[in-house]
Design a protein around this motif. Sequence first.
Motif, short mmCIF file in Angstrom:
data_model
loop_
_atom_site.label_atom_id
_atom_site.label_comp_id
_atom_site.label_asym_id
_atom_site.label_seq_id
_atom_site.Cartn_x
_atom_site.Cartn_y
_atom_site.Cartn_z
N LYS A 135 4.04 -17.11 1.06
CA LYS A 135 3.19 -16.66 -0.03
C LYS A 135 4.02 -16.58 -1.30
O LYS A 135 5.26 -16.53 -1.24
CB LYS A 135 2.59 -15.29 0.26
CG LYS A 135 1.67 -15.29 1.46
CD LYS A 135 1.14 -13.92 1.74
CE LYS A 135 0.29 -14.01 3.02
NZ LYS A 135 -0.23 -12.74 3.40
N PRO A 164 -1.00 -18.95 -0.41
CA PRO A 164 -1.59 -17.87 -1.22
C PRO A 164 -0.68 -17.50 -2.39
O PRO A 164 0.55 -17.44 -2.24
CB PRO A 164 -1.71 -16.71 -0.23
CG PRO A 164 -1.77 -17.36 1.12
CD PRO A 164 -0.87 -18.56 0.99
N LYS A 203 -10.22 -14.18 -8.32
CA LYS A 203 -9.81 -15.01 -7.18
C LYS A 203 -10.40 -16.40 -7.36
O LYS A 203 -11.56 -16.54 -7.77
CB LYS A 203 -10.32 -14.43 -5.87
CG LYS A 203 -9.90 -15.27 -4.66
CD LYS A 203 -10.69 -14.90 -3.42
CE LYS A 203 -10.35 -15.81 -2.27
NZ LYS A 203 -10.76 -17.21 -2.45
N GLU A 207 -6.80 -19.29 -1.96
CA GLU A 207 -6.29 -17.92 -1.93
C GLU A 207 -5.33 -17.73 -3.11
O GLU A 207 -4.14 -17.48 -2.95
CB GLU A 207 -5.59 -17.63 -0.59
CG GLU A 207 -6.53 -17.59 0.60
CD GLU A 207 -7.50 -16.42 0.56
OE1 GLU A 207 -7.14 -15.34 0.08
OE2 GLU A 207 -8.64 -16.59 1.03
N TYR A 263 -5.00 -15.52 -6.56
CA TYR A 263 -5.51 -14.30 -7.18
C TYR A 263 -4.77 -14.03 -8.49
O TYR A 263 -3.62 -14.42 -8.66
CB TYR A 263 -5.27 -13.09 -6.27
CG TYR A 263 -6.00 -13.15 -4.95
CD1 TYR A 263 -7.21 -12.48 -4.79
CD2 TYR A 263 -5.48 -13.85 -3.87
CE1 TYR A 263 -7.88 -12.51 -3.58
CE2 TYR A 263 -6.14 -13.89 -2.66
CZ TYR A 263 -7.34 -13.22 -2.52
OH TYR A 263 -8.00 -13.26 -1.32
N VAL A 291 -3.78 -11.30 3.18
CA VAL A 291 -4.25 -12.61 2.71
C VAL A 291 -3.52 -13.69 3.49
O VAL A 291 -2.31 -13.65 3.66
CB VAL A 291 -3.98 -12.77 1.19
CG1 VAL A 291 -4.31 -14.18 0.72
CG2 VAL A 291 -4.79 -11.74 0.40
#
Length: 183
Positions: free
Chosen positions: A51, A80, A154, A159, A161, A182
Amino acid sequence: MRLLLVNLCSDPLSELEFVRPLEQNLRRHKIDLCTKHYTKITCEDVKSSNKVIVCGAALKDTEFLKDLSWFASLNKSGKPILGIGSGSQAIMKFFNEELIDEMRIGMFKVTLVKENKLTDRKSFYAYFLTKKIVKTVIFFEILARIEEAACMVKHRHKEVYGCFFHPEVTNPEIILNFTLKVS
């Protein structure tokens, strides 16, 4: 799990305000992380991370917005991504969302308008340090507002944000929820 923290700060002194608090909070929760300046991110950094969090920067620090090729590899990875403060501005600009000048400094009440993985609190106070907000969203959905302005978004299909406030100040659970919930 490994987290890539992207540092947007042109001035190393700003890192103390916008990067170090995130590092300290994540390390306290035993999260493995790697911090890299946006100009030094490699393909290996992106590959080895699960991530990405794009940290904020000082109000006058906008160098990172001039050439967003650094963000392209993050987006292409499909991993993400959470943008915080200025990091949200970079994400919005990359996706051609319109940013407008609107200064917000201090604590403001945030109202949740859509269920999401980052927070389940219907309203909360958050610390803002921004001079730009998103005017309207096309590729993103609004998760929370401050008055009429979107402050948490979002991407509709990814994914990805953005928080136009700084959750590391008063809402660190948002960062933890991104990190742990997430996928």
